[in-house]
Design a protein around this motif. Structure first.
Motif, mmCIF file in Angstrom:
data_model
loop_
_atom_site.group_PDB
_atom_site.id
_atom_site.type_symbol
_atom_site.label_atom_id
_atom_site.label_comp_id
_atom_site.label_asym_id
_atom_site.label_seq_id
_atom_site.Cartn_x
_atom_site.Cartn_y
_atom_site.Cartn_z
ATOM 1 N N LEU A 156 -6.078 1.420 -5.122
ATOM 2 C CA LEU A 156 -5.456 0.713 -4.003
ATOM 3 C C LEU A 156 -6.496 0.033 -3.131
ATOM 4 N N VAL A 157 -7.594 0.744 -2.852
ATOM 5 C CA VAL A 157 -8.648 0.169 -2.009
ATOM 6 C C VAL A 157 -9.259 -1.058 -2.677
ATOM 7 N N LEU A 158 -9.595 -0.920 -3.960
ATOM 8 C CA LEU A 158 -10.234 -2.026 -4.663
ATOM 9 C C LEU A 158 -9.297 -3.223 -4.800
ATOM 10 N N SER A 159 -8.041 -2.958 -5.135
ATOM 11 C CA SER A 159 -7.098 -4.069 -5.301
ATOM 12 C C SER A 159 -6.832 -4.772 -3.976
ATOM 13 N N THR A 160 -6.813 -3.997 -2.875
ATOM 14 C CA THR A 160 -6.609 -4.606 -1.555
ATOM 15 C C THR A 160 -7.796 -5.473 -1.176
ATOM 16 N N LEU A 161 -9.013 -4.945 -1.369
ATOM 17 C CA LEU A 161 -10.210 -5.719 -1.059
ATOM 18 C C LEU A 161 -10.297 -6.970 -1.924
ATOM 19 N N PHE A 162 -9.956 -6.819 -3.197
ATOM 20 C CA PHE A 162 -9.984 -7.966 -4.097
ATOM 21 C C PHE A 162 -8.974 -9.024 -3.648
ATOM 22 N N ILE A 217 0.841 -1.208 0.000
ATOM 23 C CA ILE A 217 0.000 0.000 0.000
ATOM 24 C C ILE A 217 0.870 1.250 0.000
ATOM 25 N N ILE A 218 1.857 1.283 0.909
ATOM 26 C CA ILE A 218 2.748 2.451 0.983
ATOM 27 C C ILE A 218 3.484 2.632 -0.331
ATOM 28 N N GLY A 219 3.975 1.505 -0.902
ATOM 29 C CA GLY A 219 4.771 1.585 -2.121
ATOM 30 C C GLY A 219 3.994 2.124 -3.306
ATOM 31 N N ASN A 253 -7.915 14.853 -8.964
ATOM 32 C CA ASN A 253 -8.168 13.947 -10.078
ATOM 33 C C ASN A 253 -7.060 12.902 -10.227
ATOM 34 N N TRP A 254 -5.885 13.232 -9.731
ATOM 35 C CA TRP A 254 -4.760 12.283 -9.785
ATOM 36 C C TRP A 254 -4.796 11.339 -8.580
ATOM 37 N N VAL A 255 -5.036 11.908 -7.402
ATOM 38 C CA VAL A 255 -4.926 11.145 -6.158
ATOM 39 C C VAL A 255 -6.123 10.222 -5.948
ATOM 40 N N LEU A 256 -7.332 10.690 -6.274
ATOM 41 C CA LEU A 256 -8.523 9.884 -6.004
ATOM 42 C C LEU A 256 -8.532 8.564 -6.776
ATOM 43 N N PRO A 257 -8.236 8.567 -8.066
ATOM 44 C CA PRO A 257 -8.179 7.270 -8.767
ATOM 45 C C PRO A 257 -7.096 6.350 -8.200
ATOM 46 N N LEU A 258 -5.968 6.960 -7.798
ATOM 47 C CA LEU A 258 -4.896 6.164 -7.212
ATOM 48 C C LEU A 258 -5.370 5.499 -5.915
ATOM 49 N N GLY A 259 -6.033 6.292 -5.061
ATOM 50 C CA GLY A 259 -6.538 5.735 -3.808
ATOM 51 C C GLY A 259 -7.611 4.685 -4.039
ATOM 52 N N LEU A 260 -8.499 4.954 -5.007
ATOM 53 C CA LEU A 260 -9.560 4.005 -5.307
ATOM 54 C C LEU A 260 -8.991 2.689 -5.822
#
Length: 739
Positions: free
Chosen positions: A210-216, A172-174, A201-208
């Motif tokens: 990460l969240v989705l890939s972690t949950l998946f 996540i940090i990386g 617009n740059w940060v929100l997709p990045l955070g989204l």
């Protein structure tokens, strides 16, 4: 619009923060895998180092601040004196000088803990600089991110460190780190002024993402392992297959430690020298006792009482038992030189301390429960670490006739702190049954103690330092050793003997310190060096009317306690040499095989005790082999200096031109060794000119010898007179090559 400078500063702040988190993932496992404590000190160092880079403080300011923090941290961690007592500065300087000598001598295991911590600080310093460099200059962090994941995966696979959560945090940090750096590079390359909306617009997709890939990752089905586990293969190939316990057992390092809460695990050697001494009676060296057995390890009773005395004060009256009629006393003196300084003083065992001479104003505090002796300043304000001191002490010999009169019928009031020294947790019933079975036919305490001590001589008990498990869950440490593994080192043997004694109501305690050490010669005198490999634990039993007596259940060791039988003979003998009609018919393995009992076996630092590897002949052979190899290498490399003298003796009499030709060719080879290379294609005459020029020979020695050599080669003759002159020239020239 958000200004570029403000945005730059904000992003850099975030980058340094995530860089600190990645560095911390490298540091966190150190606390679990080693004896390193106080990791918060190192975390603060990481924060300060990156903060100073972020604030763009010049290098001199950073160096001064971080150096000061490092020195103060080392003082706080290792030097138990006031910050304003400058003695710690000189101790630190002297200790670092000794460690530098060890480094240059290649003695890496002799490095002290303060110096190891200094090296750790330097390593963190370098890593934080690299983080700064990758953020501000290269603006790339992928290599460090990948290295962190690889590092954690390796630890998770091959050590007891559980890196599952650490790897998730790192991923996540990386990814956040990589995304921000990509944005940072774009900002810098394009020279743009970006609005907060565009940043979002740059940060929100990045955070989204990460969240989705972690949950998946958590929710997706997991396949079973598709490849065989590589760990057993590597351990088998390296000859280091670990003990049972599904990889949960760490490898401890030998040495003394105060924490004995959890005993067990395999151990590896550590030959760091602790102190040296010249004792004539080869004693054990005691640091402390412990009295509370927990089922997993040992602890101290909370209650304790201190007695104090000063330098050169005779305290033998305080140390000796009230009635000394059952013991004989011999007085000894020993000089001790401390290499690895503690603020506790080691005491020879078995003995009674008479006085300590430090050649200085000092005071001492003796813990009457643990028998740990601490050194203090004369005013009693600060603890001090002694470098040299002399001990005068009294060594007892015990009367067997008196000891065999001690029975269970004697009043318990005669034993101090009876309940503490017979304390046991809830232990398995089979341990109690075994204790009663061993002593069933014994009527007095001494015979019971010897029966239990000799019980561990049975062939099913094996001394071993590897493949030693920790007790799991509610499993009792002693029960595991007695009935399941039956293999271990001194912690196992000594703890088991004490439990069996206490079941029988015999007061006993766990003693720990060092064995006598290994003899070596220093400045023409024989001394014994005590290293971490000599750390050891043994048993002490209380006999009313006599006091505490040490016993040694560990295979391969020979206790130094002495006994005499006043009813038979007054001659004092070693404990293991005393005839014991009631002892188990099995003999000590070493004695039965005609071997000298080993004096140095190893035990774990984490358990607070260890002992050294007994295979000293192999170590000696290796050291001698390396030494001879180094000597041989030196002789070979220096052959330019000594070979000419052999050649001179060989060609002393040049009787014919064949001998001269050989001598000339030998001279050419020697000139090559001396660094005068003959270029390819160069004639001998041209080479002779360069040789004479190199050595400043006005008489052209080499040119004359070359001319004579060519004459022999082409004409095949020479005169005897010229041979004599040529040898003189040859000898002068070849001698010059030795300088």
């Amino acid at each position: 619009m958000m200004q570029k400078k403000t945005l730059n500063t904000s992003i850099r702040c975030l980058l340094y923060f995530f860089g600190m988190l990645l560095v911390w993932e490298w540091v966190r496992p150190v606390g679990q895998l080693t004896n390193t404590g106080n990791l918060s000190v190192f975390l603060v160092f990481v924060i300060f180092s990156l903060l100073l880079h972020y604030l763009q403080l010049n290098w001199l300011g950073r160096f001064a601040f971080l150096s000061g923090y490092t020195i103060l941290s080392l003082q706080y961690l290792y030097y138990d004196v006031s910050l304003f007592n400058v003695i710690w500065i000189w101790d630190m300087i002297e200790e670092f000088k000794n460690n530098l000598r060890s480094i240059f001598a290649g003695e890496w295991l002799n490095l002290s803990n303060p110096f190891r911590s200094l090296l750790f600080f330097i390593l963190i310093w370098l890593v934080t600089y690299l983080i700064h460099y990758w953020i501000t200059v290269k603006k790339k962090i992928f290599l460090f991110f990948l290295s962190t994941v690889t590092y954690l995966s390796f630890l998770d696979t091959f050590t007891i460190y559980d890196a599952d959560q650490a790897i998730i945090r790192t991923i996540i940090i990386g990814f956040i780190f990589l995304g921000l750096l990509a944005f940072f590079r774009l900002l810098d390359r394009e020279g743009l002024e970006i609005s907060a909306v565009n940043l979002g617009n740059w940060v929100l997709p990045l955070g989204l993402m990460l969240v989705l890939s972690t949950l998946f990752g958590f929710a997706a089905p997991k396949l079973d392992p598709q490849w065989p586990d590589p760990v057993p293969f590597f351990k088998t190939q390296s000859g280091k297959e670990g003990s049972g316990g599904n990889g949960k057992n760490g490898i401890n390092q030998m040495g003394y430690s105060e924490n004995d809460d959890r005993l067990g695990g395999s151990i590896e050697g550590n030959d760091t020298v602790i102190f040296s001494h010249n004792a004539k009676d080869n004693p054990y060296w005691k640091v402390e006792n412990k009295d509370i057995y927990t089922g997993k390890g040992w602890k101290d009773t909370a209650y304790f009482e201190m007695s104090e005395f000063t330098d050169n004060q005779d305290i033998s009256a305080q140390m000796l038992p009230k009635d000394t009629s059952n013991i004989k006393l011999d007085e000894y003196s020993v000089d001790i030189t401390v290499k690895k300084t503690y603020n506790h003083v080691v005491l020879p065992e078995p003995s009674y301390l008479k006085k300590i001479d430090t050649k200085d104003e000092s005071s001492f505090r003796f813990d009457e429960l643990t028998e740990k002796l601490h050194s203090w300043s004369a005013d009693g304000v600060d603890k001090v670490k002694l470098n040299q001191y002399t001990l005068d002490y009294l060594v007892p010999s015990y009367d067997l006739d008196s000891l065999k009169k001690v029975t269970d019928e004697q009043l318990y009031e005669e034993v101090p702190m009876w309940s503490e020294y017979t304390q046991l947790p809830e232990i398995p019933e089979r341990v109690r049954e075994l204790a009663y079975e061993i002593t069933a036919e014994k009527t007095n305490w001494y015979d019971k103690v010897k029966a239990i001590e000799n019980y561990f001589d049975r062939p099913e008990f094996v001394y071993d330092k590897t493949d030693i498990p920790y007790p799991e869950g509610s499993q009792d440490y002693v029960d595991q050793f007695l009935f399941e593994t039956q293999r271990g080192y001194c912690d196992n043997f000594s703890s088991a003997m004490i439990v069996l004694l206490r079941v029988n109501g015999i007061p006993s305690r766990w003693a720990k310190g060092y064995t006598t050490g290994v003899t070596s010669t220093y400045k023409g005198n024989q001394v014994k060096k005590v290293t971490n490999n000599n750390a050891h634990s043994w048993v002490e039993v209380y006999f009313p009317g006599t006091g505490w007596i040490s016993f040694e259940p560990t295979k391969g060791f020979s206790n130094s306690a002495s006994f005499y039988d006043s009813s038979v003979d007054s001659t004092s003998t070693s404990q293991n040499d005393m005839p014991d009609q009631n002892a188990d018919e099995l003999k000590k393995p070493d004695a039965a095989e005609g071997k000298t009992p080993a004096k140095n076996l190893d035990e774990p630092a984490s358990s607070g005790s260890s002992s050294t590897d007994s295979n000293w002949s192999w170590i000696t052979f290796t050291i001698v082999g390396i030494g001879l190899g180094l000597i041989g290498f030196y002789v070979y490399k220096s052959r330019r200096k000594w070979l000419p003298w052999i050649y001179i003796r060989r060609y002393k009499q040049m009787k014919n031109h064949a001998v001269f030709s050989k001598a000339y060719l030998t001279l050419l080879t020697q000139l090559q060794r001396a660094g005068i290379k003959r270029p390819e294609g160069q004639t001998l005459r041209e080479y002779a000119v360069s040789v004479d020029s190199r050595y400043g020979v006005n008489e052209a020695h080499m040119q004359k010898l070359t001319k004579e050599y060519e004459r022999i080669i082409y004409r095949g003759d020479t005169e005897k007179e010229s041979l004599k002159k040529n040898f003189e020239l040859w000898e002068k020239l070849i001698k010059k090559t030795t300088t």
